[in-house]
Scaffold this active site. Sequence first.
Site: not given
Ligand code: NAD
Length: 324
Positions: A70, A44, A110, A65, A153, A113, A83, A167
């Site tokens: 908390y 990010g 969690g 996360v 992934y 919930k 992710s 859940y």
């Molecule tokens: P992105 O990489 O721009 O954003 C993901 C954000 O999650 C980042 O800011 C990263 O720092 C944060 N992050 C990752 N692991 C973390 C952790 N353990 N704790 C806290 N923050 C964490 O990606 P995006 O394209 O914005 O994707 C967002 C979500 O949408 C993801 O879950 C991804 O799997 C899903 N998704 C996106 C697409 C797409 O086309 N953009 C397609 C399918 C699914």
Amino acid sequence: MFTRSSGSPISVVTGSAGFLGSHLTDRLLAEGHRVIGIDNFITGNVANFSHLAGNGNFRFIKHDVSNFIYLPDDVDFVFHFASPASPIDYLEFPIQTLKVGSLGTHNTLGLAKDKGAGYLIASTSECYGDPLEHPQKESYWGNVNPVGPRGCYDEAKRFAEAMTMAYHRFHKVNTHIVRIFNTYGPRMRLRDGRVVPAFICQALTDKPLTVFGDGSQTRSFCYCTDLIDGIFRLSQSDYHEPVNIGNPREMTIKEFGEHIIQFTGTKSSFDFKPIPVDDPKVRRPDITLAKKLLGWEPRVSFEEGIAKTIEFFRGRIAAGDPVA
Ligand code: NAD
Ligand code: UDP
């Protein structure tokens, strides 16, 4: 669903410093929510929410996360978007990707919930793997290689869906699952490796467009605000099974590159590179369910969405952001 007895609803958005999490945050704030954003910045960027500085309805917490969360606050809804999402990113961070899809999903469920909150997980079309059914309906169980390079992934997200349904069924949490298909738009990282930023940045700097394989594989690209609208509607629904949200306009990657060359007016041509292992050959969402359930379908044309995205990248490159 989002009403509370006093004050505005409070939503938690994990991954709020990312591409989609930041757009979702903007939409929730526009809907009158207070938003608590959580991110560890693994992929990010603080620039994605710097426009919210001074906004009393937004608060940010830097946190991974995959560790226990908390929060003393009341919470009405949890959106779990954290992710890595680009194949380049999750190949670089396979363990973190598996952890945020499994432990991160467990922790956020969690939290929901504990707070009696609603929940929505950002799942993915990757759950269908290299699909043998085309277009992909939600009822298709997929064709995933669990031990290939994309397995970290795909399987994390499939586990996340299973955990979310557990859940819902066992703890009666009001959960929702969106299967997101390739989405693009402003705030994607210039170097995140996905095809949209890769081709646009290459074109804007007159470098060859790196087509993997012969470019005959297909994808269907959805503009970010369309996706976020579908997700917001889903979060308000009473539906708990997975729902595809994406744009069914399908094209080959080579056709996509030809559009980018045309729209940017670049002198670039193609540079063909080896196709990554398990790269899906086709992908297009069947959005019949989203249309029926949510009255949703994409509104932003490919031409309009790409023009806005090119403008965004042009601005970032002019501001000196590194492209390669
Ligand atoms: P992105 O990489 O721009 O954003 C993901 C954000 O999650 C980042 O800011 C990263 O720092 C944060 N992050 C990752 N692991 C973390 C952790 N353990 N704790 C806290 N923050 C964490 O990606 P995006 O394209 O914005 O994707 C967002 C979500 O949408 C993801 O879950 C991804 O799997 C899903 N998704 C996106 C697409 C797409 O086309 N953009 C397609 C399918 C699914
Ligand atoms: N791709 C490409 N050149 C690039 C990046 C990606 O040809 O520089 C291809 C990739 O092989 C895939 C498609 O574009 O077939 C979409 O890739 P992306 O990384 O955007 O996401 P995916 O849909 O594979 O998750």
